[in-house]
Design an enzyme around this catalytic site. Structure first.
Site, PDB file in Angstrom:
ATOM      1  N   HIS A 203      64.065  11.577  -4.546  1.00 51.17           N
ATOM      2  CA  HIS A 203      64.024  11.017  -5.898  1.00 51.17           C
ATOM      3  C   HIS A 203      62.577  10.803  -6.348  1.00 51.17           C
ATOM      4  CE1 HIS A 203      68.341   9.427  -5.196  1.00 51.17           C
ATOM      5  NE2 HIS A 203      68.306  10.691  -5.553  1.00 51.17           N
ATOM      6  N   GLU A 206      58.082  11.515 -12.592  1.00 54.85           N
ATOM      7  CA  GLU A 206      56.952  12.437 -12.664  1.00 54.85           C
ATOM      8  C   GLU A 206      56.411  12.532 -14.088  1.00 54.85           C
ATOM      9  OE1 GLU A 206      57.288  15.974  -9.933  1.00 54.85           O
ATOM     10  OE2 GLU A 206      57.150  17.061 -11.821  1.00 54.85           O
ATOM     11  N   GLY A 378      61.403  21.029  -9.565  1.00 53.66           N
ATOM     12  CA  GLY A 378      60.901  21.778  -8.416  1.00 53.66           C
ATOM     13  C   GLY A 378      60.287  20.800  -7.432  1.00 53.66           C
ATOM     14  N   HIS A 403      70.488  23.464  -9.559  1.00 52.20           N
ATOM     15  CA  HIS A 403      70.065  22.082  -9.839  1.00 52.20           C
ATOM     16  C   HIS A 403      68.638  21.784  -9.394  1.00 52.20           C
ATOM     17  CE1 HIS A 403      70.255  20.968  -5.642  1.00 52.20           C
ATOM     18  NE2 HIS A 403      70.177  19.682  -5.886  1.00 52.20           N
ATOM     19  N   ALA A 405      65.203  23.123  -6.437  1.00 49.21           N
ATOM     20  CA  ALA A 405      64.583  24.152  -5.621  1.00 49.21           C
ATOM     21  C   ALA A 405      65.402  24.449  -4.359  1.00 49.21           C
ATOM     22  CB  ALA A 405      63.176  23.720  -5.238  1.00 49.21           C
ATOM     23  N   GLY A 406      65.932  23.407  -3.746  1.00 50.32           N
ATOM     24  CA  GLY A 406      66.652  23.596  -2.494  1.00 50.32           C
ATOM     25  C   GLY A 406      65.693  23.588  -1.324  1.00 50.32           C
ATOM     26  N   LYS A 479      56.992   8.399  -5.922  1.00 48.51           N
ATOM     27  CA  LYS A 479      58.077   8.625  -4.955  1.00 48.51           C
ATOM     28  C   LYS A 479      58.506   7.308  -4.348  1.00 48.51           C
ATOM     29  CE  LYS A 479      59.025  12.272  -3.405  1.00 48.51           C
ATOM     30  NZ  LYS A 479      60.065  13.244  -3.815  1.00 48.51           N
TER      31      LYS A 479
END
Lengths: 480, 92
Positions: A203, A206, A378, A403, A405-406, A479
């Site tokens: 999570h 940004e 991303g 949804h 970048a993975g 973060k």
């Protein structure tokens, strides 16, 4: 287990129906992605989902697919209202984990000199560490129940944001049918002081700048322009959603036995959509989803507060409006055309985003000509994307797309790779400031831990599931 | 700080998940760091125990990562030749 995979075209791969599968699997990926995927558990999970009763169309996975608990992340599966099931594992623990994008009337360049102060203000004003929460927000359990019922509308009613914000949130920021009485006391206990907090793991909050516009007309409709400052918020329903999922898994383990459903993995446990267990889960899930909408709405208010404090500007000059807010962990009742007939389906999206086309009644009027905005974060070192939904997605994936970048590296592997590197210092040299509450978070979330999201969005665009509108470059990352 | 907990489940694997979840939820809601555990009664489907913990203090406890859920994903608890084998995935 070796999984049989057949290439359909450059972007589609079929896992043909065999054994106890009730349908094919369909994975959207490039050849390079598939070469890696063949060695992972995720394809087996696509196959496992295909064994569930009442599945309509293929068991699908988006190009950001990676292994999840039970269902793969990046998975999309639709179930028939009469014959199908709902599975909490098909939604995930973080119910209505999602992304919200704020536009602004600010140019990134004018903010750069005070970026440090802005990052500090956001880190201070938006709680992100263990047990941290705003001292000026105290919720009783009965007030928390109202949040579950009303979602983002509750927050707006309390003065956190404007009514106009609600027009630009999936489902208007309130999933109907939530029943707070079906959310356990334990879930309320976990959640009531976590509202308005970012949480840990992937999570983030940004500050970004619009780096490139790919579709001028769509960008204009969304209020985006080159060099503009934007803010992304990625979080979900916190401990409350986790507890709703956990409570439901216990119920569904019993329900699967009761209704004679064979499970390839306990985490796939489910109940027929016509059963009381399914109705109760969907009502509790809606409550958790609404909690997540309210969470992102509160954080939005504190983002606006932080910018006001640092820049000394009022809301009208900042122009921090909501472009859109999407869920990427959810199960929803939707109507889709299947073989020429309109059918009511329960669509599970776990690490997948709704991507409705132009003209769809659920797309906000302001965007109806272009399609529903889709927000794809991303990693913190590269970029995020803004896409729009298409008729192709509606035809092929029940209006769904990727949804994010993975992950490609496990947290452990990322930690190992980050060892000896000053990750925060290296990002700062590239103009990206990082503020993080947890010591391990930054190392685990290094850019190398993720696929290049540009490759992911290329697949969904080439496959006709979405269109790319803009690319956003991170400037400051908060973060948990 | 102590908390006595009783958990029950359908089998030993689910019991392990339920027990670990008790520790996780206690730690999160009471903002404590669990330190020791006394098992009072334990069979295949039931467990009674006391969790002892100390209050979380940011200056004394370094947070590496936070456990968010104990999952049923590929859960295994089984007796093997030389004892017991368990596999449980924890979401971070």
């Amino acid at each position: 287990m070796s999984i049989k995979v057949q290439q359909v075209d450059n972007w589609r791969w079929r896992i043909p129906r065999e054994g106890n599968m009730r349908t094919d699997g369909l994975v959207f990926a490039s050849a390079a992605m598939m070469a890696v995927l063949r060695h992972e558990q995720a394809l087996e999970q696509v196959r496992n989902v295909a064994t569930l009763p009442g599945i309509v169309g293929p068991s699908m996975a988006m190009p950001d697919i990676h292994w999840g608990y039970g269902f793969p992340i990046g998975g999309v599966a639709a179930f028939d209202a009469d014959e199908g099931v709902v599975s909490p594992g098909g939604v995930g623990y973080d119910i209505n984990c999602g992304v919200r994008l704020l536009r602004s009337d600010l140019h990134a360049a004018e903010v750069r000199p005070v970026l440090d102060q802005l990052a500090d203000a956001l880190f201070r004003n938006v709680p992100s560490g263990v047990g941290s929460h705003r001292r000026d927000l105290k919720l009783s359990l009965s007030e928390t129940r109202k949040v579950l019922k009303l979602g983002a509308a509750w927050a707006v009613k309390q003065g956190f944001g404007a009514a106009a914000d609600l027009d630009h949130i999936e489902a208007g920021g309130t999933i109907p049918g939530a029943d707070p009485e079906l959310v356990s006391d334990r879930a309320l206990e976990r959640g009531h002081d976590q509202l308005g907090t970012l949480g840990s793991g992937n999570h983030f909050l940004e500050i970004q700048q619009v780096e490139k516009i790919f579709d001028e007309a769509a960008a204009q409709a969304l209020g985006l322009f080159p060099g503009q400052l934007t803010v992304s918020i990625h979080t979900g329903s916190r401990g409350l959603g986790y507890q709703v999922c956990d409570d439901s898994l216990r119920t569904m383990l019993r329900a699967s036995q009761k209704y004679g459903i064979t499970l390839a993995d306990r985490q796939l446990c489910c109940a027929p959509l016509t059963s009381p267990e399914a109705r109760d889960y969907l009502a509790a899930m809606a409550g958790a989803a609404n909690f997540a909408f309210a969470n992102r709405q509160l954080i939005t208010a504190w983002v606006r507060e932080s910018f006001g404090q640092v820049l000394g500007k009022g809301p009208a000059d900042l122009g921090l409006g909501v472009i859109y807010d999407v869920c990427h962990n959810i199960a929803k009742w939707e109507t889709h055309e299947v073989d020429g007939k309109m059918r009511r389906l329960c669509v599970h999206r776990k690490g997948a985003t709704r991507a409705f086309p132009p003209g769809h009644p659920e797309t906000p009027p302001a965007y109806r000509a272009i399609g529903q905005p889709v927000l794809i974060p991303g990693d913190m070192g590269r970029y995020s994307y803004v896409l729009i939904g298409t008729a192709g997605a509606m035809r092929e994936t029940f209006g769904s797309t990727c949804h994010g970048a993975g992950r490609v590296l496990s947290r452990h592997a990322a930690m190992k790779q980050a060892r000896g590197h000053d990750v925060v210092g290296e990002l700062a040299k590239r103009g990206i400031l990082v503020r993080a509450a947890g010591r391990a978070t930054v190392a685990e979330e290094i850019p190398e831990a993720y696929k290049d999201v540009a490759e992911v969005v290329e697949v969904v665009e080439q496959a006709g599931l979405s269109r790319i509108v803009a690319r956003l470059r991170p400037m400051a990352v908060i973060k948990g | 700080m102590h908390r006595k907990v009783t958990v029950e489940a359908g089998d030993s694997a689910e019991l392990l998940v339920a027990w670990l979840n008790e520790i996780l939820v206690f730690s999160e809601t009471a903002r404590v760091v669990p330190a020791s555990f006394s098992i009072h009664a334990f069979d295949q489907c039931n467990l009674t125990a006391t969790i002892s913990a100390e209050p979380f203090a940011a200056d004394r406890h370094t947070v590496e990562r936070i456990a968010k859920a104990v999952t049923y994903h590929q859960l295994v608890v089984e007796e093997r030749n030389n004892g017991w084998y368990a596999r449980v995935y924890i979401d971070l």
